[in-house]
Design a protein around this motif. Structure first.
Motif, PDB file in Angstrom:
ATOM      1  N   GLY A 197       2.913   0.160  -5.453  1.00  0.00           N
ATOM      2  CA  GLY A 197       2.206  -0.415  -6.337  1.00  0.00           C
ATOM      3  C   GLY A 197       2.804  -0.899  -7.458  1.00  0.00           C
ATOM      4  O   GLY A 197       2.587  -1.873  -8.075  1.00  0.00           O
ATOM      5  N   ASN A 198       3.481   0.269  -8.264  1.00  0.00           N
ATOM      6  CA  ASN A 198       3.965   0.032  -9.534  1.00  0.00           C
ATOM      7  C   ASN A 198       5.055  -1.261  -9.501  1.00  0.00           C
ATOM      8  O   ASN A 198       4.896  -2.086 -10.385  1.00  0.00           O
ATOM      9  N   PRO A 199       5.997  -1.078  -8.573  1.00  0.00           N
ATOM     10  CA  PRO A 199       6.860  -2.234  -8.577  1.00  0.00           C
ATOM     11  C   PRO A 199       6.433  -3.538  -8.428  1.00  0.00           C
ATOM     12  O   PRO A 199       6.878  -4.569  -8.873  1.00  0.00           O
ATOM     13  N   ARG A 200       5.415  -3.683  -7.708  1.00  0.00           N
ATOM     14  CA  ARG A 200       4.622  -4.955  -7.335  1.00  0.00           C
ATOM     15  C   ARG A 200       4.100  -5.333  -8.532  1.00  0.00           C
ATOM     16  O   ARG A 200       4.107  -6.775  -9.014  1.00  0.00           O
ATOM     17  N   ARG A 205      -1.014   9.837  -3.578  1.00  0.00           N
ATOM     18  CA  ARG A 205      -1.392   8.284  -4.508  1.00  0.00           C
ATOM     19  C   ARG A 205      -0.231   8.385  -5.392  1.00  0.00           C
ATOM     20  O   ARG A 205       0.426   7.060  -5.501  1.00  0.00           O
ATOM     21  N   GLU A 206       0.336   9.308  -6.006  1.00  0.00           N
ATOM     22  CA  GLU A 206       1.529   8.911  -6.832  1.00  0.00           C
ATOM     23  C   GLU A 206       2.758   8.576  -6.198  1.00  0.00           C
ATOM     24  O   GLU A 206       3.396   7.712  -6.704  1.00  0.00           O
ATOM     25  N   TRP A 207       2.984   9.094  -4.927  1.00  0.00           N
ATOM     26  CA  TRP A 207       4.083   8.662  -4.145  1.00  0.00           C
ATOM     27  C   TRP A 207       3.984   7.087  -3.607  1.00  0.00           C
ATOM     28  O   TRP A 207       4.917   6.244  -3.937  1.00  0.00           O
ATOM     29  N   GLU A 208       2.827   6.746  -3.312  1.00  0.00           N
ATOM     30  CA  GLU A 208       2.548   5.178  -3.070  1.00  0.00           C
ATOM     31  C   GLU A 208       2.578   4.448  -4.298  1.00  0.00           C
ATOM     32  O   GLU A 208       3.137   3.411  -4.292  1.00  0.00           O
ATOM     33  N   LEU A 209       2.039   4.693  -5.362  1.00  0.00           N
ATOM     34  CA  LEU A 209       2.201   4.005  -6.697  1.00  0.00           C
ATOM     35  C   LEU A 209       3.826   3.857  -6.942  1.00  0.00           C
ATOM     36  O   LEU A 209       4.246   2.774  -7.346  1.00  0.00           O
ATOM     37  N   PRO A 262       1.138   8.066 -14.112  1.00  0.00           N
ATOM     38  CA  PRO A 262       1.514   7.869 -12.802  1.00  0.00           C
ATOM     39  C   PRO A 262       1.782   6.199 -12.607  1.00  0.00           C
ATOM     40  O   PRO A 262       2.415   5.932 -11.296  1.00  0.00           O
ATOM     41  N   GLU A 263       1.128   5.306 -13.113  1.00  0.00           N
ATOM     42  CA  GLU A 263       1.290   3.884 -13.156  1.00  0.00           C
ATOM     43  C   GLU A 263       2.320   3.121 -13.828  1.00  0.00           C
ATOM     44  O   GLU A 263       2.417   1.994 -13.946  1.00  0.00           O
ATOM     45  N   ARG A 264       3.421   4.093 -14.278  1.00  0.00           N
ATOM     46  CA  ARG A 264       4.405   3.668 -15.058  1.00  0.00           C
ATOM     47  C   ARG A 264       5.849   4.122 -14.469  1.00  0.00           C
ATOM     48  O   ARG A 264       6.673   4.199 -15.407  1.00  0.00           O
ATOM     49  N   VAL A 265       5.675   4.604 -13.445  1.00  0.00           N
ATOM     50  CA  VAL A 265       6.963   5.340 -12.659  1.00  0.00           C
ATOM     51  C   VAL A 265       7.290   4.480 -11.644  1.00  0.00           C
ATOM     52  O   VAL A 265       6.482   4.218 -10.757  1.00  0.00           O
ATOM     53  N   LEU A 266       8.606   4.315 -11.338  1.00  0.00           N
ATOM     54  CA  LEU A 266       9.265   3.660 -10.324  1.00  0.00           C
ATOM     55  C   LEU A 266      10.367   4.619  -9.744  1.00  0.00           C
ATOM     56  O   LEU A 266      10.923   5.356 -10.316  1.00  0.00           O
ATOM     57  N   SER A 285       5.869  17.020   2.598  1.00  0.00           N
ATOM     58  CA  SER A 285       6.802  16.128   2.493  1.00  0.00           C
ATOM     59  C   SER A 285       6.219  14.831   3.092  1.00  0.00           C
ATOM     60  O   SER A 285       5.452  14.846   3.896  1.00  0.00           O
ATOM     61  N   LYS A 286       6.791  13.862   2.494  1.00  0.00           N
ATOM     62  CA  LYS A 286       6.378  12.558   2.906  1.00  0.00           C
ATOM     63  C   LYS A 286       7.449  11.531   3.308  1.00  0.00           C
ATOM     64  O   LYS A 286       8.543  11.614   2.752  1.00  0.00           O
ATOM     65  N   THR A 287       7.113  10.569   4.295  1.00  0.00           N
ATOM     66  CA  THR A 287       7.904   9.598   4.401  1.00  0.00           C
ATOM     67  C   THR A 287       7.745   8.338   3.406  1.00  0.00           C
ATOM     68  O   THR A 287       6.805   8.214   2.786  1.00  0.00           O
ATOM     69  N   ILE A 288       8.857   7.638   3.304  1.00  0.00           N
ATOM     70  CA  ILE A 288       8.799   6.524   2.695  1.00  0.00           C
ATOM     71  C   ILE A 288       7.830   5.482   2.817  1.00  0.00           C
ATOM     72  O   ILE A 288       7.902   5.157   4.142  1.00  0.00           O
ATOM     73  N   PRO A 289       7.063   4.854   2.043  1.00  0.00           N
ATOM     74  CA  PRO A 289       5.810   4.308   2.540  1.00  0.00           C
ATOM     75  C   PRO A 289       6.266   2.763   2.861  1.00  0.00           C
ATOM     76  O   PRO A 289       7.290   2.117   2.348  1.00  0.00           O
ATOM     77  N   LYS A 290       5.403   1.901   3.817  1.00  0.00           N
ATOM     78  CA  LYS A 290       5.542   0.905   4.118  1.00  0.00           C
ATOM     79  C   LYS A 290       5.395  -0.010   2.892  1.00  0.00           C
ATOM     80  O   LYS A 290       4.464  -0.074   2.094  1.00  0.00           O
ATOM     81  N   GLY A 291       6.216  -1.191   2.807  1.00  0.00           N
ATOM     82  CA  GLY A 291       6.243  -2.025   1.620  1.00  0.00           C
ATOM     83  C   GLY A 291       7.018  -1.357   0.425  1.00  0.00           C
ATOM     84  O   GLY A 291       6.863  -2.055  -0.688  1.00  0.00           O
ATOM     85  N   ALA A 292       7.950  -0.537   0.737  1.00  0.00           N
ATOM     86  CA  ALA A 292       8.586   0.303  -0.272  1.00  0.00           C
ATOM     87  C   ALA A 292       9.544  -0.394  -1.077  1.00  0.00           C
ATOM     88  O   ALA A 292      10.266  -1.478  -0.323  1.00  0.00           O
ATOM     89  N   TRP A 293       9.960  -0.475  -2.452  1.00  0.00           N
ATOM     90  CA  TRP A 293      10.652  -1.055  -3.386  1.00  0.00           C
ATOM     91  C   TRP A 293      11.844  -0.084  -3.673  1.00  0.00           C
ATOM     92  O   TRP A 293      11.705   1.101  -4.077  1.00  0.00           O
TER      93      TRP A 293
END
Length: 361
Positions: free
Chosen positions: A348-351, A340-344, A292-296, A11-19
């Motif tokens: 990463g992806n919305p940015r 990595r997928e979670w951070e993207l 994984p670079e096209r999922v938001l 389980s993960k927390t929502i990362p810093k800089g999340a959109w």
């Protein structure tokens, strides 16, 4: 189409800089809804949204202009201004400046593509708008794939022509370039309910000068939604019809090609297994595995009712919002993807898609 083994992650927390890339604000007492709308939402204010995002730990927002407002984006421009205002005290120390700076935001507008002027598009871009929603309902295109294709083509062409003109006005250069494919990093956003339409949309999306973003898992039904119960949890596509499975393959190809983006938003539109929507795990893995670079991630706050729940109801009757446990859903989703997928997905992806720069709009 079967996923033989579904991975399990911590389980993960929502990362810093999340959109949060998909939500709405409805303040009809300030900005009245449009006539001819297909539903009338209750009030969901800017302050309500801010409290919601803070409760999740989301720092950045992408406001989707509510279709109930039609193409009048006055409300969207106002709300973007509240987020994107400059820091309060320009003489403050840098550390204090950073703490006091409001969240930056992006916006997704609705246009009358036949009448919108370049000057309006320039103003929208300066305000932080980076995408346009095509209102298939207003255009009577929800079930007509040929009209959908035409709308995607004409919207892309209009925005491409605007950006070329903008560049020509700025520096006398009419050719594409500037590392933005000639379109200023705008995108086209759609929601369409027919999985079987995707093979027919493939060429239009591949050729589009703008990336195309599809909402809400492309409305691919989980097994509990397909069978209308709260228990069926099939972890592959065998509950889908043959033509729908062909549509999934077209989605996979489009995601891999890079010109289609997918929002993992509003799981309650695809599953009856709240709060974790477990019958969507296979679908999440299918989409993330595709690219994984096209999922938001998007919340779809304040959680308007599903289309099927509006059948037989008056469009002018105010409807209540659904009660959704967004924290429980995010926690479940976090266990289906890698770090990595979670951070993207969140950062990463919305940015990239929404052309976000920490230094300014």
């Amino acid at each position: 189409m079967t996923i033989s083994s579904l991975p399990s992650y911590p389980s993960k927390t929502i990362p810093k800089g999340a959109w949060d890339t998909h939500h709405h604000i409805f303040e009809p007492d300030i900005f009245p809804f449009a006539s001819g709308r297909h539903f009338t939402p209750a009030r969901a204010s800017l302050s309500d949204l801010q409290a919601f995002e803070k409760s999740l730990g989301v720092q950045n927002v992408c406001i989707a202009h509510g279709l109930s407002y039609g193409p009048d984006c006055s409300s969207l421009l106002y709300f973007l201004e509240q987020f994107n205002a400059p820091a309060h005290d320009p003489k403050a120390e840098k550390e204090e400046h950073d703490r006091s700076r409001p969240i930056q935001a992006r916006g997704i507008c609705v246009l009358d593509i036949n009448t919108v002027t370049d000057d309006v598009l320039d103003a929208y871009h300066a305000a932080g708008i980076r995408s346009v929603r095509i209102d298939f309902f207003r255009e009577k295109a929800m079930h007509d794939v040929e009209v959908q294709k035409r709308l995607i083509k004409t919207t892309g062409a209009r925005l491409e022509n605007w950006w070329r003109s903008r560049r020509a006005r700025e520096d006398g250069c009419t050719k594409q370039g500037h590392n933005d494919n000639g379109t200023g990093k705008w995108s086209i956003q759609i929601q369409q309910p027919h999985l079987e339409h995707w093979p027919h949309l493939r060429a239009s999306i591949t050729r589009s000068p703008l990336p195309v973003v599809v909402d809400h898992f492309a409305l691919v039904p989980g097994s509990s939604h397909r069978f209308g119960d709260g228990s069926t949890c099939i972890q592959d596509a065998r509950h889908l019809r043959s033509e729908e499975r062909d549509g999934l393959e077209a989605l996979r190809e489009l995601l891999r090609g890079g010109n289609l983006w997918m929002k993992l938003s509003a799981p309650y539109r695809c599953s009856n297994l709240a709060p974790g929507y477990e019958d969507l795990q296979w679908l999440v893995r299918f989409l993330v595995n595709s690219n994984p670079e096209r999922v938001l991630w998007g919340s779809d706050w304040p959680h308007t009712q599903r289309h099927e729940d509006r059948v037989g109801k008056s469009a002018s009757q105010e409807e209540a919002f659904l009660q959704v446990d967004d924290k429980a859903w995010a926690e479940a989703l976090s266990r289906w993807v890698s770090q990595r997928e979670w951070e993207l997905m969140w950062v990463g992806n919305p940015r990239v898609l929404y052309d976000y720069d920490d230094e300014g709009v």
